[in-house]
Design a protein around this motif. Structure first.
Motif, PDB file in Angstrom:
ATOM      1  N   TYR A  33      66.820  57.771  43.034  1.00 55.71           N
ATOM      2  CA  TYR A  33      68.284  57.818  43.069  1.00 55.71           C
ATOM      3  C   TYR A  33      68.858  56.972  41.935  1.00 55.71           C
ATOM      4  O   TYR A  33      68.319  55.925  41.596  1.00 55.71           O
ATOM      5  CB  TYR A  33      68.815  57.228  44.382  1.00 55.71           C
ATOM      6  N   TYR A  35      72.523  55.071  41.101  1.00 59.52           N
ATOM      7  CA  TYR A  35      73.817  54.624  41.594  1.00 59.52           C
ATOM      8  C   TYR A  35      74.509  53.845  40.488  1.00 59.52           C
ATOM      9  O   TYR A  35      73.867  53.351  39.564  1.00 59.52           O
ATOM     10  CB  TYR A  35      73.663  53.703  42.814  1.00 59.52           C
ATOM     11  N   PRO A  43      77.733  50.209  45.667  1.00 58.15           N
ATOM     12  CA  PRO A  43      77.050  51.208  44.832  1.00 58.15           C
ATOM     13  C   PRO A  43      77.597  52.602  45.114  1.00 58.15           C
ATOM     14  O   PRO A  43      77.798  52.987  46.259  1.00 58.15           O
ATOM     15  CB  PRO A  43      75.584  51.080  45.270  1.00 58.15           C
ATOM     16  N   LEU A  91      72.253  51.222  38.887  1.00 53.84           N
ATOM     17  CA  LEU A  91      71.139  50.894  39.762  1.00 53.84           C
ATOM     18  C   LEU A  91      70.269  52.122  39.992  1.00 53.84           C
ATOM     19  O   LEU A  91      70.776  53.218  40.220  1.00 53.84           O
ATOM     20  CB  LEU A  91      71.652  50.405  41.119  1.00 53.84           C
ATOM     21  N   PRO A 104      63.647  53.647  53.707  1.00 56.35           N
ATOM     22  CA  PRO A 104      64.774  53.006  53.019  1.00 56.35           C
ATOM     23  C   PRO A 104      64.626  53.028  51.508  1.00 56.35           C
ATOM     24  O   PRO A 104      63.520  53.071  50.971  1.00 56.35           O
ATOM     25  CB  PRO A 104      64.725  51.565  53.540  1.00 56.35           C
ATOM     26  N   LEU A 105      65.757  52.951  50.826  1.00 58.80           N
ATOM     27  CA  LEU A 105      65.765  52.868  49.375  1.00 58.80           C
ATOM     28  C   LEU A 105      65.362  51.477  48.919  1.00 58.80           C
ATOM     29  O   LEU A 105      65.790  50.467  49.493  1.00 58.80           O
ATOM     30  CB  LEU A 105      67.171  53.165  48.832  1.00 58.80           C
ATOM     31  N   PHE A 107      65.685  49.216  45.630  1.00 61.45           N
ATOM     32  CA  PHE A 107      66.466  49.179  44.399  1.00 61.45           C
ATOM     33  C   PHE A 107      65.812  48.315  43.329  1.00 61.45           C
ATOM     34  O   PHE A 107      65.152  47.307  43.624  1.00 61.45           O
ATOM     35  CB  PHE A 107      67.866  48.614  44.667  1.00 61.45           C
ATOM     36  N   GLY A 108      66.052  48.710  42.075  1.00 63.44           N
ATOM     37  CA  GLY A 108      65.750  47.848  40.947  1.00 63.44           C
ATOM     38  C   GLY A 108      66.894  46.853  40.750  1.00 63.44           C
ATOM     39  O   GLY A 108      67.883  46.867  41.494  1.00 63.44           O
ATOM     40  N   ASN A 109      66.744  45.980  39.748  1.00 66.41           N
ATOM     41  CA  ASN A 109      67.763  44.963  39.497  1.00 66.41           C
ATOM     42  C   ASN A 109      68.937  45.494  38.683  1.00 66.41           C
ATOM     43  O   ASN A 109      69.909  44.786  38.470  1.00 66.41           O
ATOM     44  CB  ASN A 109      67.163  43.751  38.801  1.00 66.41           C
TER      45      ASN A 109
ATOM     46  N   LEU B  34      72.632  51.803  57.650  1.00 71.21           N
ATOM     47  CA  LEU B  34      71.755  50.770  57.135  1.00 71.21           C
ATOM     48  C   LEU B  34      72.589  49.592  56.650  1.00 71.21           C
ATOM     49  O   LEU B  34      73.743  49.740  56.266  1.00 71.21           O
ATOM     50  CB  LEU B  34      70.924  51.299  55.958  1.00 71.21           C
ATOM     51  N   TYR B  36      72.281  46.475  53.770  1.00 65.41           N
ATOM     52  CA  TYR B  36      71.578  45.949  52.611  1.00 65.41           C
ATOM     53  C   TYR B  36      72.173  44.598  52.267  1.00 65.41           C
ATOM     54  O   TYR B  36      73.368  44.345  52.463  1.00 65.41           O
ATOM     55  CB  TYR B  36      71.721  46.891  51.404  1.00 65.41           C
ATOM     56  N   ALA B  41      72.723  39.345  40.427  1.00 63.82           N
ATOM     57  CA  ALA B  41      71.795  39.807  39.386  1.00 63.82           C
ATOM     58  C   ALA B  41      70.531  40.460  39.949  1.00 63.82           C
ATOM     59  O   ALA B  41      69.544  40.624  39.228  1.00 63.82           O
ATOM     60  CB  ALA B  41      71.410  38.676  38.440  1.00 63.82           C
ATOM     61  N   GLU B  42      70.541  40.811  41.222  1.00 57.93           N
ATOM     62  CA  GLU B  42      69.422  41.540  41.815  1.00 57.93           C
ATOM     63  C   GLU B  42      69.942  42.830  42.440  1.00 57.93           C
ATOM     64  O   GLU B  42      71.135  42.970  42.731  1.00 57.93           O
ATOM     65  CB  GLU B  42      68.724  40.710  42.884  1.00 57.93           C
ATOM     66  N   GLY B  43      69.039  43.771  42.668  1.00 59.78           N
ATOM     67  CA  GLY B  43      69.428  44.975  43.367  1.00 59.78           C
ATOM     68  C   GLY B  43      69.537  44.727  44.861  1.00 59.78           C
ATOM     69  O   GLY B  43      69.001  43.748  45.375  1.00 59.78           O
ATOM     70  N   PRO B  44      70.255  45.598  45.584  1.00 60.97           N
ATOM     71  CA  PRO B  44      70.334  45.459  47.035  1.00 60.97           C
ATOM     72  C   PRO B  44      68.948  45.561  47.680  1.00 60.97           C
ATOM     73  O   PRO B  44      68.097  46.318  47.210  1.00 60.97           O
ATOM     74  CB  PRO B  44      71.216  46.640  47.456  1.00 60.97           C
ATOM     75  N   PHE B 102      77.902  53.847  50.443  1.00 62.60           N
ATOM     76  CA  PHE B 102      78.011  52.415  50.665  1.00 62.60           C
ATOM     77  C   PHE B 102      79.455  51.981  50.874  1.00 62.60           C
ATOM     78  O   PHE B 102      80.390  52.576  50.334  1.00 62.60           O
ATOM     79  CB  PHE B 102      77.469  51.648  49.449  1.00 62.60           C
TER      80      PHE B 102
END
Lengths: 116, 112
Positions: A33, A35, A43, A91, A104-105, A107-109, B34, B36, B41-44, B102
Motif C-alpha cells: 500500500y 499512503y 494517512p 508512507l 495488519p499493515l 509501515f515503513g518510516n 484497528l 495504530y 519520524a517513524e511509520g505507524p 484513517f
C-alpha cells in the motif's frame, strides 16, 4: 527480520520536476500500500497492490501520480510535474495478504517530500 | 467527507492512570477496526484490532471497545506509561483485504 524500507528518507525537489519514491516491503508480503500523510492529518490511501497488479488505485489524486510493482515485491511511486501541494510524507506499508485485523499493515518510516 | 473521526487532537494523562482515546465513524459498512501508534519520524505501528462481530478485544494494557449502534470505538490504556506518549490513529476497513481509512489522530502525552 527486516521491516518495510523506504528510500530516500527525505527528498527536496523543485516545482515541475519528476520524482520516484521506492518501497521494499517485508519479504513474502503479497499486499503493498501507498499512503500520503499531510501535516495534522491521518494517512490518506493512495493505491493498493496485490502481487504485481494494482487492486485499488482510487486514492491517486490525479494522473500525475503513478505506481508500479513489476515483480510483486519492490514498488515505486512516481510523481510527474510536482506541485507544492504534493509536499507530504509518503508512507508505504505491506501485509501478508491484505488489510484488516487478520493481517495488519506494517509501515515503513516514510519519505518526506518537499516541493519548493 | 471524513468517514473516521477523532475529535480530540490531544490528551494528557498522569502516569499510572487510564487513557481513553475515542473514535467515531460514519460508514456502516466498516467491519474491521484497528488502532495504530505513531512516534515522530517513524511509520505507524499496529497496536490492536477488533472485528465488528465483537464488542471488546483486550491485549495486555490495551483494550478496544466497539459500540456498533453508536458507530463509536475507544481504546483504553491502563496503566498509562510515559512510553505510551505518541499519536494514536484509529482506522477502519470494509472487509479484510481492502484499504484502511484513517482518522486524524490523537496526540497522547503521559506525564511522569
Amino acid at each position: 527480520g527486516a521491516g518495510v524500507s523506504q528510500t530516500p528518507s527525505n527528498k527536496v525537489t523543485e516545482k515541475g520536476k519528476y520524482v520516484e519514491l521506492r518501497c521494499d516491503p517485508i519479504s513474502g508480503h503479497t499486499a503493498l500500500y501507498w499512503y500520503r500523510q499531510s501535516l495534522g492529518q491521518g494517512p490518506e490511501f493512495l493505491i493498493y497492490f496485490q502481487g504485481t497488479g494494482a487492486a485499488d488505485d482510487s486514492g491517486l489524486p490525479n494522473d500525475r501520480f503513478f505506481a508500479v510493482r513489476p515483480e510483486g515485491s519492490v514498488s515505486t511511486l512516481k510523481i510527474q510535474r510536482t506541485e507544492r501541494g504534493d509536499s507530504a510524507v509518503y508512507l508505504c506499508a505491506s501485509s501478508l495478504n491484505g488489510a484488516g485485523g487478520g493481517s495488519p499493515l506494517h509501515f515503513g518510516n516514510g519519505t518526506r517530500l518537499t516541493v519548493t | 467527507d471524513q468517514q473516521v473521526k477523532q475529535n480530540s487532537p490531544s490528551l494528557s494523562v498522569q502516569e499510572g492512570r487510564i487513557s481513553i482515546l475515542n473514535c467515531d465513524y460514519t460508514n456502516s459498512m466498516f467491519d474491521y477496526f484497528l488502532w495504530y501508534k505513531k512516534y515522530p519520524a517513524e511509520g505507524p505501528t499496529f497496536l490492536i484490532s477488533i472485528s465488528s462481530i465483537k464488542d471488546k478485544n483486550e491485549d495486555g494494557r490495551f483494550t478496544v471497545f466497539l459500540n456498533k449502534s453508536a458507530k463509536h470505538l475507544s481504546l483504553h490504556i491502563v496503566p498509562s506509561q510515559p512510553g505510551d506518549s505518541a499519536v494514536y490513529f484509529c482506522a477502519a476497513s470494509v472487509g479484510l483485504a481492502n484499504k484502511l481509512i484513517f482518522g486524524t489522530g490523537t496526540l497522547l502525552a503521559v506525564q511522569p
